[in-house]
Design an enzyme around this catalytic site. Structure first.
Site, PDB file in Angstrom:
ATOM      1  N   ILE A  79       0.678  -0.971  -0.070  1.00 42.61           N
ATOM      2  CA  ILE A  79      -0.167   0.317  -0.131  1.00 42.61           C
ATOM      3  C   ILE A  79       1.047   0.985   0.406  1.00 42.61           C
ATOM      4  CG2 ILE A  79      -1.857  -1.367   1.181  1.00 42.61           C
ATOM      5  CD1 ILE A  79      -0.780   0.203   3.768  1.00 42.61           C
ATOM      6  N   ASP A  80       0.531   2.045  -0.752  1.00 40.66           N
ATOM      7  CA  ASP A  80       1.452   3.630  -0.356  1.00 40.66           C
ATOM      8  C   ASP A  80       1.879   3.788   0.654  1.00 40.66           C
ATOM      9  OD1 ASP A  80       0.637   3.713  -3.084  1.00 40.66           O
ATOM     10  OD2 ASP A  80      -1.516   5.497  -2.835  1.00 40.66           O
ATOM     11  N   ARG A  81       2.772   4.748   0.999  1.00 31.65           N
ATOM     12  CA  ARG A  81       3.658   5.194   2.070  1.00 31.65           C
ATOM     13  C   ARG A  81       2.632   5.809   2.696  1.00 31.65           C
ATOM     14  NH1 ARG A  81       9.465   7.417   2.630  1.00 31.65           N
ATOM     15  NH2 ARG A  81       9.352   7.787   0.579  1.00 31.65           N
ATOM     16  N   THR A 138      -0.666   5.920   2.784  1.00 31.87           N
ATOM     17  CA  THR A 138      -1.940   5.160   3.165  1.00 31.87           C
ATOM     18  C   THR A 138      -1.348   4.194   4.637  1.00 31.87           C
ATOM     19  OG1 THR A 138      -2.401   5.142   1.461  1.00 31.87           O
ATOM     20  CG2 THR A 138      -3.418   3.216   2.971  1.00 31.87           C
ATOM     21  N   ARG A 182      -7.262   6.658  -5.444  1.00 33.55           N
ATOM     22  CA  ARG A 182      -6.980   8.029  -5.581  1.00 33.55           C
ATOM     23  C   ARG A 182      -7.495   8.024  -7.250  1.00 33.55           C
ATOM     24  NH1 ARG A 182      -0.803   8.419  -3.856  1.00 33.55           N
ATOM     25  NH2 ARG A 182      -1.215  10.030  -4.073  1.00 33.55           N
TER      26      ARG A 182
END
Length: 244
Positions: free
Chosen positions: A60-62, A64, A160
């Site tokens: 998952i994104d940094r 998030t 997003r």
């Protein structure tokens, strides 16, 4: 293990589940899942000290927060990776978005591809990979909404990009929403900070709160849940208070 500030903080990393085959953690926002080319600290480095040879299953994104699964051996890694690739894993996120979402579920079926000129940015692209998101309202506020988003695919930045396309971008998203922070002055009428205003939150308003997989050893369904972290709980409290 390097003793950076982040790694010291990781001593309190919340391990949701741990057995002989996999480990599930509640990743804090601001931390990478795996190391980048710049050598930034990551969850995998920390876990590798606890479980040498740990395998990355997904990311998952940094910025998030939320659930991430790692495998402890090659067979478990193969099983879990195939589940993610076949889109059989149930993945749900909680998100704070700009604007008032429609009360019914918002279904977004739009393919996603790489931006032709901007590195690490994705766009809706008819030639891209299929992507499916279902957004369901949890609570609506005056200028924002709190929602659950289930994705059956796992494209880079999928939620997003889809929210931007639907014109309900994340409350904080510098890339897809042109917002680097969220301030009390945005929701409180005639609010004036005495000095420079401190943001309520300054990271992606997105949290991976639910995962359901088939356990690689038992073959049984197993699910994991983690509640909103403190910063998003504070944001929710502030939004609720503005409704009174």
């Amino acid at each position: 293990m390097r003793k950076s500030g982040i790694f010291v903080a990781l001593k309190k990393l919340n391990i949701i589940y741990d057995d002989d085959h996999l480990v599930v953690i509640d990743k804090p926002a601001g931390l990478l899942v795996i190391p980048d080319r710049k050598g930034a600290p990551s969850v995998k480095e920390y876990l590798n000290d606890l479980f040498p040879g740990i395998y990355t299953v997904h990311r998952i994104d940094r910025d998030t927060s939320g659930l991430v699964i790692f495998a402890k051996h090659a067979e478990a890694h193969r099983s879990l990776s195939l589940q993610f690739e076949s889109h059989s894993v149930i993945k749900k996120y909680q998100a704070f978005v700009r604007g008032r979402l429609p009360e019914k579920s918002l279904v977004i079926d739009k393919p996603i591809g790489k931006h032709p000129r901007k590195a690490n940015v994705m766009i809706i692209d008819s030639r891209g990979k299929a992507a499916h998101s279902v957004c369901t309202v949890i609570e609506i506020f005056k200028h924002a909404s709190f929602a659950e988003i289930e994705i059956s695919t796992g494209r880079t930045h999928q939620i997003r990009v889809h929210l931007q396309f639907a014109e309900y971008p994340l409350l904080v998203d510098s890339v897809y929403g042109n917002k680097e922070a969220f301030y009390l002055s945005e929701i409180k009428h005639n609010y004036k900070a005495k000095e420079i205003e401190t943001p309520i939150i300054q990271r992606l308003t997105l949290h991976a709160n639910f995962l359901q997989i088939i356990h690689p050893d038992s073959g049984k369904e197993i699910s994991f849940v983690c509640e909103l972290p403190a910063d998003l709980q504070l944001l929710l409290k502030m939004l609720k208070s503005m409704m009174r």
